[in-house]
Design a protein around this motif. Structure first.
Motif, PDB file in Angstrom:
ATOM      1  N   THR A  99      54.502  87.407  90.363  1.00  0.00           N
ATOM      2  CA  THR A  99      53.504  87.459  91.427  1.00  0.00           C
ATOM      3  C   THR A  99      52.156  87.907  90.879  1.00  0.00           C
ATOM      4  O   THR A  99      51.106  87.375  91.267  1.00  0.00           O
ATOM      5  CB  THR A  99      53.947  88.408  92.548  1.00  0.00           C
ATOM      6  N   TYR A 100      52.154  88.880  89.973  1.00  0.00           N
ATOM      7  CA  TYR A 100      50.906  89.300  89.329  1.00  0.00           C
ATOM      8  C   TYR A 100      50.249  88.121  88.616  1.00  0.00           C
ATOM      9  O   TYR A 100      49.031  87.955  88.661  1.00  0.00           O
ATOM     10  CB  TYR A 100      51.163  90.411  88.317  1.00  0.00           C
ATOM     11  N   LYS A 101      51.055  87.293  87.956  1.00  0.00           N
ATOM     12  CA  LYS A 101      50.513  86.141  87.249  1.00  0.00           C
ATOM     13  C   LYS A 101      49.898  85.147  88.230  1.00  0.00           C
ATOM     14  O   LYS A 101      48.862  84.536  87.936  1.00  0.00           O
ATOM     15  CB  LYS A 101      51.608  85.470  86.421  1.00  0.00           C
ATOM     16  N   ALA A 102      50.547  84.974  89.377  1.00  0.00           N
ATOM     17  CA  ALA A 102      50.005  84.064  90.391  1.00  0.00           C
ATOM     18  C   ALA A 102      48.682  84.600  90.926  1.00  0.00           C
ATOM     19  O   ALA A 102      47.721  83.849  91.118  1.00  0.00           O
ATOM     20  CB  ALA A 102      51.016  83.892  91.524  1.00  0.00           C
ATOM     21  N   TYR A 103      48.626  85.922  91.177  1.00  0.00           N
ATOM     22  CA  TYR A 103      47.371  86.544  91.622  1.00  0.00           C
ATOM     23  C   TYR A 103      46.270  86.292  90.594  1.00  0.00           C
ATOM     24  O   TYR A 103      45.143  85.915  90.939  1.00  0.00           O
ATOM     25  CB  TYR A 103      47.543  88.057  91.781  1.00  0.00           C
ATOM     26  N   ALA A 104      46.599  86.538  89.319  1.00  0.00           N
ATOM     27  CA  ALA A 104      45.602  86.410  88.253  1.00  0.00           C
ATOM     28  C   ALA A 104      45.084  84.982  88.152  1.00  0.00           C
ATOM     29  O   ALA A 104      43.890  84.753  87.944  1.00  0.00           O
ATOM     30  CB  ALA A 104      46.203  86.846  86.912  1.00  0.00           C
TER      31      ALA A 104
END
Length: 215
Positions: A99-104
């Motif tokens: 999810t952090y990667k998607a946010y980034a």
């Protein structure tokens, strides 16, 4: 303060990396006590330990000051919002690495397109242009673009709820129509092959129920 791959927040043992002003903050340990233990274990001199710990403390205070400060909403840009958003999510401990990667990924595209524009000056039409940008530059399908816009809506709602922004224009934006792929049904011959295949129980029973119930 501007974006420096905040996805590093959850990579390996690093806490996060962030470039702020003219220097880069790099955290590899959650607490200053952990840092001190590692320095002592590597037999660093007391002078080196004191110097490194002072740098850690200064950098940590600088980050916290930037994350907690609420700027004039008219001066808030997407790089500012990302820092605050990711910091709060990190503290909650409820967000996974993917999810952090998607946010980034979404934040990166927002900053590429809007650059240093202030968020409160953006309109529904601006976000419509952003969607067109995603389609043209990245050749994304409507489904993927809609997914990015879901994240954008999440970011803006966070800003509104934290009183960083006055409103969220993306709420008025309708989703793009998504392509529906046609699926072919199994032929009678294929169904018979499935039913007669030497599958272990209960897999065989599950397949029979699925085939005859149309699920």
């Amino acid at each position: 303060m501007y974006r420096k791959k905040l996805i590093d927040l959850i990579e390996g043992e690093e806490l996060f990396k962030l470039k702020q002003g003219d220097y880069e903050l790099i955290f590899e340990y959650d607490t200053i006590e952990e840092l001190k233990d590692i320095l002592e274990a590597t037999k660093a001199t007391q002078e080196q330990i004191n110097s490194t710990m002072q740098q850690y403390t200064t950098a940590q205070h600088t980050l916290e000051k930037g994350a907690n400060k609420i700027p004039d909403s008219k001066g808030l840009r997407f790089n500012d919002l990302e820092i605050k958003f990711v910091e709060i999510k990190r503290k909650s401990g409820k967000v996974g690495k993917s999810t952090y990667k998607a946010y980034a990924s979404t934040f990166k595209k927002l900053q590429e397109f809007f650059k240093k524009k202030h968020i409160d000056t953006l309109t529904v039409e601006d976000y419509e242009e952003f969607r067109e940008y995603l389609a043209k530059k990245y050749k994304l399908k409507n489904k993927t673009i809609n997914n990015h816009m879901v994240y954008v809506n999440t970011f803006l709602e966070f800003g509104v709820n934290r009183q960083l922004l006055k409103f969220n224009p993306v709420k008025a934006l309708e989703s793009l129509s998504e392509e529906v792929s046609e699926k072919e049904n199994f032929t009678d011959e294929e169904i018979q092959k499935i039913l007669t295949y030497d599958s272990p129980q209960p897999h065989k029973t599950f397949l029979e129920i699925a085939i005859y119930s149309g699920r």
